[in-house]
Design an enzyme around this catalytic site. Structure first.
Site, PDB file in Angstrom:
ATOM      1  N   CYS A 191      -7.579   0.924   4.075  1.00 53.40           N
ATOM      2  CA  CYS A 191      -6.941   1.760   5.090  1.00 53.40           C
ATOM      3  C   CYS A 191      -7.878   2.072   6.248  1.00 53.40           C
ATOM      4  O   CYS A 191      -7.603   2.964   7.043  1.00 53.40           O
ATOM      5  CB  CYS A 191      -6.459   3.059   4.458  1.00 53.40           C
ATOM      6  SG  CYS A 191      -5.309   2.796   3.103  1.00 53.40           S
ATOM      7  N   ALA A 205       5.094   4.981  -1.378  1.00 52.26           N
ATOM      8  CA  ALA A 205       5.932   4.025  -2.111  1.00 52.26           C
ATOM      9  C   ALA A 205       5.259   2.687  -2.325  1.00 52.26           C
ATOM     10  O   ALA A 205       5.445   2.046  -3.367  1.00 52.26           O
ATOM     11  CB  ALA A 205       7.255   3.818  -1.370  1.00 52.26           C
ATOM     12  N   HIS A 206       4.466   2.219  -1.356  1.00 53.05           N
ATOM     13  CA  HIS A 206       3.988   0.841  -1.443  1.00 53.05           C
ATOM     14  C   HIS A 206       2.862   0.656  -2.451  1.00 53.05           C
ATOM     15  O   HIS A 206       2.411  -0.462  -2.682  1.00 53.05           O
ATOM     16  CB  HIS A 206       3.580   0.312  -0.057  1.00 53.05           C
ATOM     17  CG  HIS A 206       2.292   0.845   0.480  1.00 53.05           C
ATOM     18  ND1 HIS A 206       1.151   0.075   0.552  1.00 53.05           N
ATOM     19  CD2 HIS A 206       1.977   2.046   0.995  1.00 53.05           C
ATOM     20  CE1 HIS A 206       0.179   0.798   1.101  1.00 53.05           C
ATOM     21  NE2 HIS A 206       0.659   1.986   1.374  1.00 53.05           N
ATOM     22  N   GLN A 259      -2.472   7.081  -5.670  1.00 48.85           N
ATOM     23  CA  GLN A 259      -2.879   6.013  -6.590  1.00 48.85           C
ATOM     24  C   GLN A 259      -2.475   6.284  -8.029  1.00 48.85           C
ATOM     25  O   GLN A 259      -2.302   5.353  -8.813  1.00 48.85           O
ATOM     26  CB  GLN A 259      -4.396   5.806  -6.519  1.00 48.85           C
ATOM     27  CG  GLN A 259      -4.884   5.227  -5.209  1.00 48.85           C
ATOM     28  CD  GLN A 259      -4.402   3.805  -4.968  1.00 48.85           C
ATOM     29  OE1 GLN A 259      -3.941   3.109  -5.873  1.00 48.85           O
ATOM     30  NE2 GLN A 259      -4.505   3.353  -3.733  1.00 48.85           N
ATOM     31  N   GLY A 276       1.850   8.186   2.764  1.00 48.56           N
ATOM     32  CA  GLY A 276       0.942   9.173   2.208  1.00 48.56           C
ATOM     33  C   GLY A 276       0.068   9.826   3.255  1.00 48.56           C
ATOM     34  O   GLY A 276      -0.269  11.015   3.158  1.00 48.56           O
ATOM     35  N   THR A 277      -0.305   9.072   4.276  1.00 48.84           N
ATOM     36  CA  THR A 277      -1.160   9.625   5.327  1.00 48.84           C
ATOM     37  C   THR A 277      -0.438  10.729   6.092  1.00 48.84           C
ATOM     38  O   THR A 277      -0.991  11.819   6.298  1.00 48.84           O
ATOM     39  CB  THR A 277      -1.602   8.509   6.292  1.00 48.84           C
ATOM     40  OG1 THR A 277      -2.490   7.629   5.603  1.00 48.84           O
ATOM     41  CG2 THR A 277      -2.321   9.087   7.500  1.00 48.84           C
ATOM     42  N   ASN A 289      -8.979   5.789  -5.046  1.00 51.87           N
ATOM     43  CA  ASN A 289      -8.426   4.486  -4.695  1.00 51.87           C
ATOM     44  C   ASN A 289      -9.437   3.355  -4.832  1.00 51.87           C
ATOM     45  O   ASN A 289      -9.062   2.200  -5.021  1.00 51.87           O
ATOM     46  CB  ASN A 289      -7.886   4.522  -3.263  1.00 51.87           C
ATOM     47  CG  ASN A 289      -8.884   5.076  -2.269  1.00 51.87           C
ATOM     48  OD1 ASN A 289      -9.281   6.233  -2.377  1.00 51.87           O
ATOM     49  ND2 ASN A 289      -9.276   4.285  -1.287  1.00 51.87           N
ATOM     50  N   THR A 317      15.515  10.909  12.481  1.00 49.78           N
ATOM     51  CA  THR A 317      16.502  10.240  11.643  1.00 49.78           C
ATOM     52  C   THR A 317      15.827   9.568  10.451  1.00 49.78           C
ATOM     53  O   THR A 317      14.858   8.829  10.613  1.00 49.78           O
ATOM     54  CB  THR A 317      17.266   9.183  12.464  1.00 49.78           C
ATOM     55  OG1 THR A 317      17.910   9.838  13.553  1.00 49.78           O
ATOM     56  CG2 THR A 317      18.292   8.467  11.608  1.00 49.78           C
TER      57      THR A 317
END
Length: 390
Positions: free
Chosen positions: A330, A203-204, A182, A73-74, A154, A242
């Protein structure tokens, strides 16, 4: 009933990897090909990426062709929050307006000069001041601006009036981005209904792998003139390098699972959240539940008990087998006063004691019981120490 030795209530920092996602990641790791290669092995890797792109797009009502995978996201926020983000054939924004409670990846990650940036205030519940935004846009003249407003905070879980902000911004010829990291997978998210031009995901936060996120564009009529990562033509030229096939496949699996159980999980987590919140109020009747009157994520609440410092309380909860947070995970890994709470006007001594409880797919009723038991012990022990030291 067999209890886990630990109770994990920090899903807003990272939600544990789902078993189904881990299995998908392992399968994708075994693919030998580079997704840019034309041979069969390369096409197999490409197929996994495109299937995941479809799944992530469906989670937020977007089109797959407008999903750009990033390292998280960052990076996605850093990529889009730039004067180079524009509609095709039009001038880019000359300034940036951000909510005062935005995530640090927005507050510190944008690429605008300091004198071109403005901060949108929030009220005591942490909700964006739309009247201020409207007034500022009206005074801004004809120069287009980019506005960034998170969908859900968040630290507090507060949901923002993004659709209303988008309407105001577009009425004045600007662009709008929302950090939906979030919110996605916890509440219904639809990029068209929100009316935003860009959205960022990670994703996390939904039980997917760490280190993979996405920038979602509202249409294919946008471009970014100053790319962050330049090189090859991957991700339609938006992001060179990649592709991380395994992480992308895991993101897709997590998005699909989150969408499939969204309504059921929201109700389940809201019930557990409300029970945990009620237990805090029972144990400490003078506790402050931050923004309790605002619409919030169903899985999140932040609270402070007068006289308890967050740093001390976090250690005590951890020793009792309960993982909580004092806000965003974070930053530096250290406990410090939150800019979110400062913007909301929370009294400084209370702000220094705010803890965040965030539930997720692995949270059970037993976890809430263990949290309440730990809270009772922590409050009793720390208050006894405070009283004996007085």
């Amino acid at each position: 009933m067999t209890f886990s030795p630990r109770t994990y209530l920090d899903h807003n920092a990272t939600s544990p990897l789902r078993l189904e996602v881990a299995e998908m990641v392992v399968r994708a790791l075994q693919l030998p090909g580079n997704a840019s290669s034309v041979h069969a092995e390369g096409r197999a890797a490409r197929a996994e990426i495109e299937k995941a792109r479809e799944k992530v797009a469906r989670l937020v009502g977007a089109k797959a062709k407008n999903v750009v995978f990033t390292s998280g996201g960052t990076e996605a926020a850093n990529l889009v929050l730039t004067p180079g983000f524009r509609r095709l054939g039009q001038a880019g924004p000359t300034g940036l307006l951000m909510g005062a409670v935005e995530h640090p990846c927005v507050l510190n990650g944008h690429r605008f000069p300091g004198d071109a940036v403005g901060i949108i205030p929030v009220d005591r519940d942490g909700i964006l001041d739309l009247a201020w935004l409207k007034s500022h846009l009206e005074k801004g003249g004809t120069e287009p601006v980019l506005v960034s407003v998170q969908l859900a905070n968040n630290e507090t879980g507060v949901l923002q009036p993004v659709a209303e902000a988008a309407r105001l911004v577009h009425e004045h010829g600007g662009l709008i981005h929302t950090d939906a990291v979030q919110a996605a997978g916890k509440v219904p998210v639809d990029i068209a209904a929100l009316g935003v031009d860009a959205m960022t995901l990670s994703a996390h936060k939904i039980g997917g792998p760490k280190g993979i996120g996405a920038l979602i564009l509202a249409s294919d009529q946008f471009e970014i003139g100053d790319k962050l990562i330049r090189g090859g033509g991957q991700e339609k030229g938006f992001r060179a390098g990649t592709e991380n096939v395994a992480a992308i496949a895991g993101f897709g699996a997590a998005a699909e699972l989150a969408q499939a159980c969204l309504d059921r999980e929201a109700g389940r987590l809201r019930s557990l959240r409300d029970e945990a919140e009620a237990q805090v109020r029972r144990i400490a009747p003078d506790a402050l539940v931050v923004a309790s009157a605002a619409e919030r994520l169903p899985n999140t609440f932040a609270f402070a008990i007068p006289g308890l410092k967050a740093e001390t309380a976090l250690i005590a909860f951890d020793l009792a087998g309960v993982a909580l947070s004092s806000g965003s995970a974070c930053s530096s890994g250290k406990v410090k006063r939150s800019h979110v709470l400062d913007a909301m006007g929370v009294e400084p001594t209370l702000a220094e004691g705010v803890l965040r409880v965030s539930l997720g797919w692995s949270t059970t009723k037993e976890d809430v019981i263990r949290f309440a038991e730990a809270c009772e012990r922590v409050v009793g022990t720390l208050y006894k120490r405070k009283a004996s030291a007085a």
